[in-house]
Design a protein around this motif. Structure first.
Motif, short mmCIF file in Angstrom:
data_model
loop_
_atom_site.label_atom_id
_atom_site.label_comp_id
_atom_site.label_asym_id
_atom_site.label_seq_id
_atom_site.Cartn_x
_atom_site.Cartn_y
_atom_site.Cartn_z
N VAL A 101 44.87 5.30 50.85
CA VAL A 101 44.12 6.02 51.88
C VAL A 101 42.63 5.83 51.64
N VAL A 102 41.91 5.47 52.69
CA VAL A 102 40.45 5.45 52.66
C VAL A 102 39.97 6.60 53.54
N ASN A 103 39.41 7.63 52.93
CA ASN A 103 38.84 8.74 53.70
C ASN A 103 37.43 8.34 54.11
N PHE A 104 37.34 7.71 55.27
CA PHE A 104 36.12 7.04 55.70
C PHE A 104 34.94 7.99 55.78
N HIS A 105 35.19 9.21 56.20
CA HIS A 105 34.12 10.21 56.32
C HIS A 105 34.15 11.24 55.20
N GLY A 106 34.96 10.99 54.18
CA GLY A 106 35.01 11.89 53.03
C GLY A 106 36.12 12.92 53.12
N ASN A 107 36.03 13.95 52.28
CA ASN A 107 37.09 14.96 52.17
C ASN A 107 36.46 16.33 51.93
N LEU A 108 36.77 17.28 52.81
CA LEU A 108 36.22 18.63 52.68
C LEU A 108 36.57 19.29 51.35
N TYR A 109 37.70 18.90 50.77
CA TYR A 109 38.20 19.58 49.57
C TYR A 109 37.65 18.96 48.28
N ASP A 110 36.74 18.03 48.44
CA ASP A 110 35.99 17.44 47.32
C ASP A 110 34.58 18.02 47.40
N TYR A 167 30.91 19.42 45.51
CA TYR A 167 30.06 19.25 44.33
C TYR A 167 28.72 19.96 44.53
N CYS A 168 28.01 20.11 43.43
CA CYS A 168 26.70 20.77 43.44
C CYS A 168 25.61 19.73 43.67
N CYS A 169 24.73 20.00 44.62
CA CYS A 169 23.64 19.07 44.92
C CYS A 169 22.62 18.98 43.78
N TRP A 186 37.06 23.85 45.75
CA TRP A 186 36.76 24.19 47.15
C TRP A 186 36.97 25.68 47.41
N GLU A 187 37.90 26.29 46.70
CA GLU A 187 38.13 27.72 46.88
C GLU A 187 36.87 28.52 46.54
N ASN A 188 36.14 28.08 45.52
CA ASN A 188 34.90 28.74 45.15
C ASN A 188 33.82 28.55 46.22
N TYR A 189 33.83 27.35 46.83
CA TYR A 189 32.85 27.06 47.88
C TYR A 189 33.04 27.98 49.09
N LEU A 190 34.27 28.33 49.39
CA LEU A 190 34.52 29.21 50.54
C LEU A 190 34.09 30.64 50.26
N ILE A 191 33.81 30.96 49.00
CA ILE A 191 33.32 32.30 48.62
C ILE A 191 31.80 32.33 48.62
N ARG A 192 31.19 31.27 48.10
CA ARG A 192 29.72 31.20 48.04
C ARG A 192 29.28 29.75 48.06
N ASP A 193 28.08 29.49 48.58
CA ASP A 193 27.62 28.10 48.70
C ASP A 193 26.59 27.74 47.64
N THR A 194 26.46 28.58 46.61
CA THR A 194 25.58 28.24 45.49
C THR A 194 26.41 28.15 44.21
N HIS A 195 25.99 27.26 43.33
CA HIS A 195 26.71 27.01 42.08
C HIS A 195 26.40 28.12 41.08
N PRO A 219 30.42 19.91 50.60
CA PRO A 219 31.59 19.03 50.55
C PRO A 219 31.15 17.57 50.56
N ASN A 220 31.94 16.73 49.95
CA ASN A 220 31.64 15.30 49.87
C ASN A 220 32.10 14.60 51.15
N ILE A 221 31.40 14.90 52.23
CA ILE A 221 31.66 14.27 53.52
C ILE A 221 30.39 13.61 54.02
N VAL A 222 30.55 12.65 54.92
CA VAL A 222 29.38 11.95 55.47
C VAL A 222 28.82 12.79 56.61
N LEU A 223 27.60 13.26 56.43
CA LEU A 223 26.94 14.07 57.45
C LEU A 223 26.13 13.19 58.38
N TYR A 224 25.83 13.70 59.57
CA TYR A 224 24.92 12.99 60.45
C TYR A 224 23.59 12.79 59.72
#
Length: 233
Positions: free
Chosen positions: A112-121, A123-125, A133-142, A151-156
């Motif tokens: 599988v090639v996840n061309f636009h990435g995967n929401l469940y991957d 990471y901290c910027c 990902w469960e932690n990300y749904l609780i808070r968006d800071t590390h 999430p490791n997805i390709v954004l506009y």
């Protein structure tokens, strides 16, 4: 006009298949698409901005509120994902997907090639550490360093990783049948992948609305789950 039965025969007789999949593959699993009347973008002003690198940097809370609604952890692979995974046990099969829901991986499709990435991957910027990902749904800071999570997805506004592009090109080159499923096939560079197919490869599209593709192709206008229900493996 090509029938579902003819399409099933094409899939069964192909030696090497690459599936190019879009949001219509995941809607039977309860995940809304983006641009239909019931889609994620419906009624939202400038939805592309909310899913952009600019929004992540300038208005991270607004970005976070929007991205959180894209998560559907309860969703399970449907008949389309399942039959593709089963086909992959019988013959060389690749999937190149626009989807960021990870359902092809959940179905245990091996290539599988996840061309636009995967929401469940996630990471901290700041420190680049992977985060559940469960932690990300609780808070968006590390909690370790205070950096923003994403999430490791390709954004506009972001580019594609070279290795992802190369994998996708390899998958298309390898096929004698390319099957486009559940996508309008209008978003670049995904819609340019056909340029790399073998000249002898056949192209088939399965979608509820007809597609406009420059190359010769077979159009099957139906719900993809109806067609995949007819595939016996």
């Amino acid at each position: 006009m090509t029938t579902i039965a003819n399409a099933v025969q094409m899939i069964n007789t192909a030696k090497k298949i690459t599936f190019l999949t879009g949001a219509g593959v995941s809607t039977p699993s309860g995940i809304p698409d983006y641009r239909s009347l019931k889609g994620v973008y419906q009624g939202i002003d400038q939805p592309e901005y909310l899913l952009s690198h600019d929004c992540l940097v300038r208005e991270p809370k607004k970005f976070y509120r929007f991205v959180k609604q894209l998560y559907h952890p309860q969703a399970r692979p449907n008949i389309i994902h399942q039959k593709i995974a089963a086909l992959a046990e019988k013959k060389p099969v690749w999937v190149v997907s626009q989807n960021i829901d990870g359902l092809h991986d959940k179905a245990k499709t091996p290539r599988v090639v996840n061309f636009h990435g995967n929401l469940y991957d996630v990471y901290c910027c700041k420190c680049h550490q992977k985060v559940l990902w469960e932690n990300y749904l609780i808070r968006d800071t590390h909690e370790n360093c205070g950096g923003h999570l994403r999430p490791n997805i390709v954004l506009y506004g972001e580019g594609f990783k070279e290795d992802v592009i190369n994998q996708a090109i390899h998958a298309v080159k390898a096929a004698d049948l390319i099957v486009i499923i559940g996508t309008s096939f209008q978003v670049a560079p995904f819609n340019q992948l056909l340029n790399y197919r073998d000249s002898a490869a056949k192209v088939m599209a399965i979608n509820q609305t007809a597609l406009a593709i420059q190359e010769p192709f077979t159009m099957i206008q139906c719900a993809a789950e109806d067609l995949f229900n007819e595939i016996n493996i």
